[in-house]
Design a protein around this motif. Structure first.
Motif, short mmCIF file in Angstrom:
data_model
loop_
_atom_site.label_atom_id
_atom_site.label_comp_id
_atom_site.label_asym_id
_atom_site.label_seq_id
_atom_site.Cartn_x
_atom_site.Cartn_y
_atom_site.Cartn_z
N ILE A 32 0.83 -1.21 0.00
CA ILE A 32 0.00 0.00 0.00
C ILE A 32 0.87 1.25 0.00
CG2 ILE A 32 -1.60 1.37 1.39
CD1 ILE A 32 -2.91 -1.26 2.27
N ALA A 33 1.93 1.25 0.77
CA ALA A 33 2.80 2.42 0.88
C ALA A 33 3.55 2.70 -0.43
CB ALA A 33 3.80 2.23 2.02
N GLU B 176 -10.66 2.14 2.10
CA GLU B 176 -11.30 3.03 1.13
C GLU B 176 -10.36 4.15 0.68
OE1 GLU B 176 -12.24 4.42 5.28
OE2 GLU B 176 -12.32 2.52 4.17
N SER B 177 -9.33 4.42 1.47
CA SER B 177 -8.40 5.49 1.13
C SER B 177 -7.13 4.97 0.44
CB SER B 177 -8.00 6.28 2.38
OG SER B 177 -7.33 5.43 3.31
N ALA C 73 -2.50 0.22 -5.65
CA ALA C 73 -2.14 -0.72 -4.58
C ALA C 73 -3.21 -1.80 -4.43
CB ALA C 73 -1.94 0.03 -3.26
N LYS C 74 -4.48 -1.41 -4.52
CA LYS C 74 -5.56 -2.39 -4.44
C LYS C 74 -5.44 -3.42 -5.57
CE LYS C 74 -9.05 0.62 -2.30
NZ LYS C 74 -10.38 1.26 -2.48
#
Length: 205
Positions: free
Chosen positions: A69-70, A178-179, A184-185
């Motif tokens: 994600i980062a 959600e953010s 990344a998703k």
């Protein structure tokens, strides 16, 4: 916790799971469909395993999920989607270099390997019930599909536990999903697909 203690008493849970799994296996003609639907056996294994293993799953998987994600790196391998993104950005027709796809495939594979190594390194800390359910699956499935019981166990551990926790982390992971950036998703989804294919003994990407 109360339900866990209750079901553990006198082996009631494992007896119930055995009966439910035996019923589903008996009615299955093709291993490819076993536990793939939202059947009673699938729901029982998933719900129970996630409820007792949430702390384990969070400790095991969250650091790697956080790292992906980062990074916010776009590792898309669908040429149409990549071309669409670039057209939107540049407002002109573009050709996606094959080297970019190859690079993304390599990086996704590395992420999948990292997850596998993490899971293997943490297997000693897995809840005892995970081993018990896997033993049940081996015992029951091997009687009807002697050469394919490993696929059933892989489906239980990855399709029902690990992969859903990776591509859609549960609230208990404390991730504001959600953010999270769309790139990344998408990476988490693609890595999960690799792991699912490996669990199915399918080497294709």
């Amino acid at each position: 916790e109360f339900r866990r203690v209750l079901f553990r008493s006198n082996g009631e849970l494992m007896t119930l799971l055995r009966q439910t799994i035996e019923r589903e296996v008996a009615g299955t003609l093709d291993l490819g469909t076993l536990f793939r639907s939202n059947s009673m056996a699938s729901r029982m294994m998933s719900a129970f395993s996630r409820s007792i293993g949430m702390d384990y799953l969070r400790t095991l998987l969250k650091p790697k999920i956080d790292s992906i994600i980062a990074s916010k790196e776009n590792l898309e391998i669908d040429t149409m989607k990549l071309a669409g993104d670039q057209v939107e950005a540049q407002r002109e027709t573009v050709v996606v270099p094959p080297a970019l796809i190859d690079s993304n495939v390599t990086k996704l594979t590395e992420h999948a390997i990292d997850f596998i190594q993490t899971i293997m390194a943490g297997k000693a800390k897995a809840p005892l019930e995970y081993y018990q359910i896997s033993a049940l699956l081996k015992d029951i499935v091997s009687k009807k599909f002697p050469e394919q019981w490993k696929i059933a166990i892989g489906g239980y551990l990855f399709l029902r536990l690990m992969c859903p926790s990776i591509f859609l982390p549960p609230d208990e992971f404390g991730i504001q999903f959600e953010s999270v950036a769309p790139e990344a998703k998408r990476t988490l989804v693609l890595v999960s697909k690799i792991l699912q294919n490996l669990a199915n003994l399918n080497p294709k990407f």
